[in-house]
Design a protein around this motif. Structure first.
Motif, PDB file in Angstrom:
ATOM      1  N   SER A   1       3.492   1.842   4.752  1.00  0.00           N
ATOM      2  CA  SER A   1       3.569   0.865   3.665  1.00  0.00           C
ATOM      3  C   SER A   1       2.234   0.715   2.943  1.00  0.00           C
TER       4      SER A   1
ATOM      5  N   THR B   1      -0.329  -6.194   2.933  1.00  0.00           N
ATOM      6  CA  THR B   1       0.096  -4.994   3.667  1.00  0.00           C
ATOM      7  C   THR B   1      -1.041  -4.465   4.534  1.00  0.00           C
TER       8      THR B   1
ATOM      9  N   ALA C   1       3.142  -3.117  -8.381  1.00  0.00           N
ATOM     10  CA  ALA C   1       2.913  -4.105  -7.318  1.00  0.00           C
ATOM     11  C   ALA C   1       1.597  -4.795  -7.600  1.00  0.00           C
TER      12      ALA C   1
ATOM     13  N   PHE D   1       0.522  -0.150  -6.622  1.00  0.00           N
ATOM     14  CA  PHE D   1      -0.524  -0.933  -7.290  1.00  0.00           C
ATOM     15  C   PHE D   1      -1.182  -0.124  -8.411  1.00  0.00           C
TER      16      PHE D   1
ATOM     17  N   SER E   1       2.126   0.830  -0.962  1.00  0.00           N
ATOM     18  CA  SER E   1       1.619  -0.298  -1.748  1.00  0.00           C
ATOM     19  C   SER E   1       0.467   0.128  -2.657  1.00  0.00           C
ATOM     20  N   ASN E   2      -0.397   1.021  -2.158  1.00  0.00           N
ATOM     21  CA  ASN E   2      -1.502   1.498  -3.000  1.00  0.00           C
ATOM     22  C   ASN E   2      -0.982   2.267  -4.212  1.00  0.00           C
TER      23      ASN E   2
ATOM     24  N   GLU F   1       0.147  -8.014  -2.701  1.00  0.00           N
ATOM     25  CA  GLU F   1       1.007  -7.199  -1.842  1.00  0.00           C
ATOM     26  C   GLU F   1       0.186  -6.149  -1.100  1.00  0.00           C
ATOM     27  N   VAL F   2      -0.791  -5.578  -1.793  1.00  0.00           N
ATOM     28  CA  VAL F   2      -1.658  -4.589  -1.151  1.00  0.00           C
ATOM     29  C   VAL F   2      -2.483  -5.240  -0.048  1.00  0.00           C
TER      30      VAL F   2
END
Length: 477
Positions: A422, A443, A435, A430, A426-427, A439-440
């Motif tokens: 994840s 995570t 995102a 982003f 997420s990266n 969120e990053v």
């Protein structure tokens, strides 16, 4: 006729002593219950027991075995216990010496002048050593000889005291064995904790690198107006928080190393180890055997058993105080008023006497000692049963713990895999503005915590293998 009357009187006195001594207080001794369940946690059991393994076969890490080897020689607490064993052994010798005759040799010299108008003074004045040679005044006295005393152990009071001392001596040996078992377990647990901290430190350093790279990306995105200063500050705060965590772990590593150094009996120094093998460690498969084996394998149970045996014997010793004691004393030597006469056969001095003494009136102290001995025996029974129950529960808890930790570790490993993936997702989201930065950050934080939890669970698994080995009574043999 006078002698016959004297013998009769002595016989009556002896009968009175024996009769009154036989009236000992009625006390009920508590019986010990050694029954244990047939198995642990209602599981099928075999007699194969991991406690029978030598600790060098149970622990295979060469760095760990080297630490244990050193501790068994240098640990101060263990060395203190070894001296307690010597004290108990000397106590056995002391008790044995009490029922053997005591023989002393010695000499004395003095001078005495009796008053003339006394029985002794008048006799000396009228006594001639040789015709025409009066007794010296003042009268010197020289003596040399051997003297013996012996309490005849007719009620086995002294022999029973020795048996009690032997039981306590054997108890101290098992106390030492229990300390060895605990020492090995304590070093192994601290060693595995040290490996876990090393791995957590490595995870933190990798996360610092990842978070620092993410911070640089966010700074570039701020320059292109894709994010605000708030995002930069939040990423920066996370990096600082992780760096702070690094120093916290480093301090814990130092403290854990010094705990091991203390157990090993040396001043602080670096503990040699290979932390990279920790993640791949597989907990040892443990065979618990049957609960009845705890009676022989657990040193603390055996120590409690010997203490119980000694307490039972103490009752017999205390009971013997109600009976009369028989003592014999004898002496053989030379005594004269002039050293020249010591070689003369007429200077030989000899005596032999026997006495029998027993309690007749006011036996409160003896009765209290007897009742205390019985109370201590009951106390020892409860202590034995408590120790046995504690041993059984420790094994049952650790067996359950091993099973649950294995299931927990499997799930934690899956969680780490999911959160690690994840982070990449997420990266990427982003970077493509799909995102937000929170969120990053969340995570990354969750992934770090899950990795820490996985290492913590692995450490608990290794601790469980150590603790079950100790609970079964392994390590001292």
């Amino acid at each position: 006729m006078t002698k016959i009357k004297l013998y009769r009187c002595l016989g009556v006195v002896c009968m009175a002593l024996v009769f009154t001594a036989c009236k000992t207080p009625e006390i009920a001794e508590k019986k010990v219950n050694k029954a244990v369940p047939a198995s642990f946690n209602s599981q099928d059991s075999t007699k194969t027991n991991s406690a029978d393994l030598n600790w060098k076969d149970y622990f295979t890490d060469p760095y760990l075995t080297a630490l244990i080897d050193t501790a068994l020689v240098n640990n101060q607490e263990l060395n203190i216990t070894m001296q307690e064993i010597r004290i108990a052994k000397n106590e056995v010798s002391a008790r044995k010496g009490e029922y053997l005759p005591f023989v002393n040799i010695g000499g004395a010299a003095g001078v005495e002048k009796a008053a003339r108008y006394t029985f002794q003074g008048s006799n000396e004045a009228e006594t001639e050593i040789k015709p025409g040679k009066e007794t010296p005044e003042p009268l010197p006295d020289f003596m040399v000889g051997a003297f013996a005393t012996w309490e005849v152990d007719i009620w086995h009071k002294l022999r029973n005291a020795r048996k009690a001392a032997v039981a306590r001596y054997l108890g101290t040996i098992n106390g030492k064995n229990f300390m060895v078992t605990n020492l090995i377990a304590e070093i192994a647990n601290s060693y595995y904790e040290l490996l876990a901290l090393d791995n957590q430190l490595a995870i933190v350093k990798r996360n610092i690198e990842i978070q620092s790279n993410a911070l640089e990306i966010v700074k570039l995105q701020k320059q292109s107006a894709r994010v605000t200063e708030l995002a930069v500050r939040r990423f920066q705060a996370q990096v600082l928080n992780t760096r702070s965590l690094q120093y916290n772990i480093q301090q814990r590593i130092i403290e854990t190393e010094n705990e091991i150094n203390f157990l090993v009996g040396r001043y602080p120094k670096h503990i040699e180890r290979d932390h990279e093998i920790f993640v791949d460690m597989v907990p040892t498969m443990v065979q618990a055997g049957v609960p009845s084996q705890l009676l022989e394998n657990r040193p603390d149970v055996k120590q409690a058993e010997f203490e119980l045996a000694a307490a039972k014997i103490d009752i017999s010793v205390a009971k013997a105080n109600f009976y009369p004691s028989l003592g014999i004393s004898a002496g053989l030597g030379l005594q004269a008023f002039n050293p020249v006469y010591l070689v003369n056969p007429k200077s030989i001095l000899a005596n032999l006497a026997g006495d029998m003494v027993g309690p007749l009136i006011n036996k409160r102290a003896i009765r209290a000692t007897y009742q205390n001995a019985n109370a201590k025996q009951i106390q020892a029974v409860y202590n034995y049963q408590k120790t046995l129950l504690n041993a059984y529960i420790e094994v049952a808890n650790q067996l359950s713990n091993i099973s649950n930790l294995q299931n927990s570790y499997d799930l934690k490993a899956q969680e780490v895999d999911a959160l690690t993936q994840s982070i990449t997702i997420s990266n990427d989201l982003f970077k493509s503005a799909r995102a937000d930065y929170m969120e990053v950050l969340l995570t990354q934080r969750d992934a770090l915590e899950s990795k820490f939890d996985l290492i913590e669970t692995k450490m608990q698994q290794m601790h469980a293998t150590v603790n079950i080995y100790r609970a079964l009574g392994g390590g001292w043999n």
